[in-house]
Scaffold this active site. Sequence first.
Site, PDB file in Angstrom:
ATOM      1  N   HIS A  72     -53.320 -44.573 -41.407  1.00 23.60           N
ATOM      2  CA  HIS A  72     -53.958 -44.947 -43.056  1.00 23.60           C
ATOM      3  C   HIS A  72     -54.487 -43.568 -43.270  1.00 23.60           C
ATOM      4  CE1 HIS A  72     -53.972 -46.606 -46.919  1.00 23.60           C
ATOM      5  NE2 HIS A  72     -54.621 -46.522 -47.043  1.00 23.60           N
ATOM      6  N   VAL A  88     -25.169 -28.196 -46.085  1.00 27.81           N
ATOM      7  CA  VAL A  88     -26.481 -28.861 -46.311  1.00 27.81           C
ATOM      8  C   VAL A  88     -26.397 -27.089 -46.894  1.00 27.81           C
ATOM      9  CG1 VAL A  88     -28.061 -28.353 -44.817  1.00 27.81           C
ATOM     10  CG2 VAL A  88     -26.114 -30.034 -44.304  1.00 27.81           C
ATOM     11  N   ILE A  89     -25.959 -26.272 -46.347  1.00 28.44           N
ATOM     12  CA  ILE A  89     -26.184 -24.701 -47.198  1.00 28.44           C
ATOM     13  C   ILE A  89     -26.079 -24.080 -48.545  1.00 28.44           C
ATOM     14  CG2 ILE A  89     -26.078 -22.286 -46.422  1.00 28.44           C
ATOM     15  CD1 ILE A  89     -25.017 -22.669 -43.905  1.00 28.44           C
ATOM     16  N   GLY A 113     -21.010 -27.827 -51.555  1.00 34.54           N
ATOM     17  CA  GLY A 113     -22.311 -28.802 -51.419  1.00 34.54           C
ATOM     18  C   GLY A 113     -22.802 -29.147 -50.337  1.00 34.54           C
ATOM     19  N   CYS A 116     -30.406 -18.697 -36.312  1.00 31.84           N
ATOM     20  CA  CYS A 116     -31.065 -19.511 -36.380  1.00 31.84           C
ATOM     21  C   CYS A 116     -32.446 -18.945 -37.432  1.00 31.84           C
ATOM     22  CB  CYS A 116     -31.523 -20.485 -35.616  1.00 31.84           C
ATOM     23  SG  CYS A 116     -32.797 -21.247 -35.575  1.00 31.84           S
TER      24      CYS A 116
HETATM   25  P1  NAI Z   1     -21.176 -27.636 -44.073  1.00 28.84           P
HETATM   26  O1  NAI Z   1     -19.777 -28.807 -43.471  1.00 28.84           O
HETATM   27  O2  NAI Z   1     -21.844 -28.507 -44.072  1.00 28.84           O
HETATM   28  O3  NAI Z   1     -20.838 -28.306 -45.821  1.00 28.84           O
HETATM   29  C1  NAI Z   1     -19.899 -26.972 -46.777  1.00 28.84           C
HETATM   30  C2  NAI Z   1     -19.750 -27.980 -47.836  1.00 28.84           C
HETATM   31  O4  NAI Z   1     -18.639 -27.265 -48.133  1.00 28.84           O
HETATM   32  C3  NAI Z   1     -18.891 -29.828 -47.615  1.00 28.84           C
HETATM   33  O5  NAI Z   1     -19.652 -30.500 -48.000  1.00 28.84           O
HETATM   34  C4  NAI Z   1     -17.223 -29.027 -47.737  1.00 28.84           C
HETATM   35  O6  NAI Z   1     -16.847 -29.964 -48.544  1.00 28.84           O
HETATM   36  C5  NAI Z   1     -17.807 -28.133 -48.743  1.00 28.84           C
HETATM   37  N1  NAI Z   1     -16.214 -27.367 -48.903  1.00 28.84           N
HETATM   38  C6  NAI Z   1     -15.256 -26.626 -48.496  1.00 28.84           C
HETATM   39  N2  NAI Z   1     -14.652 -25.862 -48.416  1.00 28.84           N
HETATM   40  C7  NAI Z   1     -14.983 -25.827 -49.863  1.00 28.84           C
HETATM   41  C8  NAI Z   1     -13.401 -25.208 -51.726  1.00 28.84           C
HETATM   42  N3  NAI Z   1     -12.228 -24.956 -50.830  1.00 28.84           N
HETATM   43  N4  NAI Z   1     -14.542 -25.882 -52.467  1.00 28.84           N
HETATM   44  C9  NAI Z   1     -15.184 -26.512 -52.859  1.00 28.84           C
HETATM   45  N5  NAI Z   1     -15.922 -26.952 -51.371  1.00 28.84           N
HETATM   46  C10 NAI Z   1     -15.557 -26.811 -50.338  1.00 28.84           C
HETATM   47  O7  NAI Z   1     -21.410 -26.205 -44.312  1.00 28.84           O
HETATM   48  P2  NAI Z   1     -22.622 -25.512 -44.878  1.00 28.84           P
HETATM   49  O8  NAI Z   1     -23.210 -25.768 -45.617  1.00 28.84           O
HETATM   50  O9  NAI Z   1     -21.425 -23.957 -44.772  1.00 28.84           O
HETATM   51  O10 NAI Z   1     -23.378 -25.279 -43.174  1.00 28.84           O
HETATM   52  C11 NAI Z   1     -22.816 -24.815 -42.626  1.00 28.84           C
HETATM   53  C12 NAI Z   1     -23.653 -25.680 -40.907  1.00 28.84           C
HETATM   54  O11 NAI Z   1     -24.913 -24.719 -40.885  1.00 28.84           O
HETATM   55  C13 NAI Z   1     -23.386 -27.388 -40.770  1.00 28.84           C
HETATM   56  O12 NAI Z   1     -22.724 -27.620 -39.981  1.00 28.84           O
HETATM   57  C14 NAI Z   1     -24.862 -27.638 -41.110  1.00 28.84           C
HETATM   58  O13 NAI Z   1     -25.141 -28.784 -40.467  1.00 28.84           O
HETATM   59  C15 NAI Z   1     -25.682 -26.132 -40.525  1.00 28.84           C
HETATM   60  N6  NAI Z   1     -26.508 -26.205 -41.039  1.00 28.84           N
HETATM   61  C16 NAI Z   1     -27.662 -26.982 -40.721  1.00 28.84           C
HETATM   62  C17 NAI Z   1     -29.328 -26.764 -41.225  1.00 28.84           C
HETATM   63  C18 NAI Z   1     -29.817 -27.898 -41.103  1.00 28.84           C
HETATM   64  O14 NAI Z   1     -29.998 -28.502 -40.381  1.00 28.84           O
HETATM   65  N7  NAI Z   1     -30.992 -28.174 -42.044  1.00 28.84           N
HETATM   66  C19 NAI Z   1     -28.894 -25.577 -42.538  1.00 28.84           C
HETATM   67  C20 NAI Z   1     -28.495 -25.119 -42.932  1.00 28.84           C
HETATM   68  C21 NAI Z   1     -26.822 -25.184 -42.161  1.00 28.84           C
END
Ligand code: NAI
Length: 455
Positions: free
Chosen positions: A442, A181-182, A179, A40
């Site tokens: 407001h 969150v990251i 696509g 984090c």
């Molecule tokens: P994620 O699970 O949110 O998204 C991964 C995405 O990659 C999914 O949409 C999936 O369908 C796609 N994917 C997987 N393999 C693929 C492939 N071979 N080709 C194309 N698309 C593919 O994981 P992410 O974004 O890596 O984040 C990891 C964790 O960190 C998540 O649980 C997220 O909630 C957390 N996080 C939270 C944040 C926040 O709260 N603002 C900010 C950044 C991360």
Amino acid sequence: MRYDLAIIGGGPGGYTAAEEAGKHGLSVVLFEADQLGGTCLNRGCIPTKALLHVSELYRSIKESESLGLRVSEAAYDFEAIHERKNQVVQILRKGIASAMKAAKVTVVNTRASVTGVNEDFITVNADETSYEASYLIVAAGSVPSIPPISGSKLPGVYTSNDLLEGSGLKLGSLIIIGGGVIGCECASIYRNLGAEVTILEMMDHILPPMDREIAQRLNMYFKKQGISVSTGAQVTEISGEPGAMKVAYKDKTGKECTCSGDGVLLAAGRKPALGGIFPDVLLPASERGALIADEAGKTSVNRIYVIGDARAGTPQLAHVAEAQGRNAVASILGNPLPVNLSVIPSCIYTSPEIASVGMTEDEAKAAGIPVKAKKSLTGANGKAVISQSESGYVKVITHAETDVILGAQLVCPRATDMISELTVAVSEGLTAKSIFRSIHPHPTFSEMIWEASAP
Ligand code: NAI
């Protein structure tokens, strides 16, 4: 050395648990192989938000002519932006170190592994020293998972760690695989700073776990901002070298396509970072390698708890790890669990921001609940008009008969701050009427919550 509690991992879960336990008089040893603050603080939430803040400011300045501002030339210094981000991280890291000191937590800056478990204590080994503790909390977090795509280990292919740590990576064009969150937050940072950005997402919409309406909105904003999004994309190969990378994929119709960019970001999810922690002790894990635990964080092995990203069935969010840390310590102390873990807000810091809590309209309908959904739009909100925000909304989902708030979705400025009011409402079973009865100042964005709670 003997302690009441040993904690492995100094991220938000680990340091919150350590502070809480220390404040309650337990003797605590916290093992952290890297820097305090975990993903984090060092390569996740905080660096991304620092970069998003600056990059959005840059984009706003460039688009400020319609507000009456005349800025002759807006430019940025990439290294200075990362330096500023590093300063933010250092300030917060110092804060955690002070909190550990105040709670009399012993911080051991090295990798630890569990070498023995018996009836009364657990043995942890770190740098050839043995530590014994009555309880152990595993808060080891997660690391980026690398999808099995040919070329995914080539130079020029990066994870979010590479983009966010140290002095970052200056790229004129970026292909993002995933696509989620990251992927979406990094797309915003790089696009705001003028890079060409392409997102390849394998599911049929970005942010797959989110409400489809939210994903459609974000897709629309991305298009407007010049981010290219290809959903239903099956990535087959990555090739090239840094500065000239190629990604081959099949689009949703099955057509073979390629796209090129200076670099490739793999943002395809994260996996538990448990390697080497349990060389000899077997703990029950899920298919994805995360440790199975109950609501308090107790594993089936006596005196061992797990919290945060390494726990099965847990959304990988810093605030969840913190909450689980507080609950685990309460359980060790024999106290009732202080945090309701059944209602978890989730936030995405794109522009505009996205936040969600509880049920969506579709989920409530699928569960057979008579549902009422009411929306208020940014177009009718004074503060949103003043700030020239993108068109967005606040949607409040209530039980059609009891008026109890079941959930809410926000796509608007300050959504990530405003979701807390609705989290309290869902967590405490409040009605929409109770929000509508309370005066909202407001002009504020929060008036949208009030309006969406109107009968
Ligand atoms: P994620 O699970 O949110 O998204 C991964 C995405 O990659 C999914 O949409 C999936 O369908 C796609 N994917 C997987 N393999 C693929 C492939 N071979 N080709 C194309 N698309 C593919 O994981 P992410 O974004 O890596 O984040 C990891 C964790 O960190 C998540 O649980 C997220 O909630 C957390 N996080 C939270 C944040 C926040 O709260 N603002 C900010 C950044 C991360």
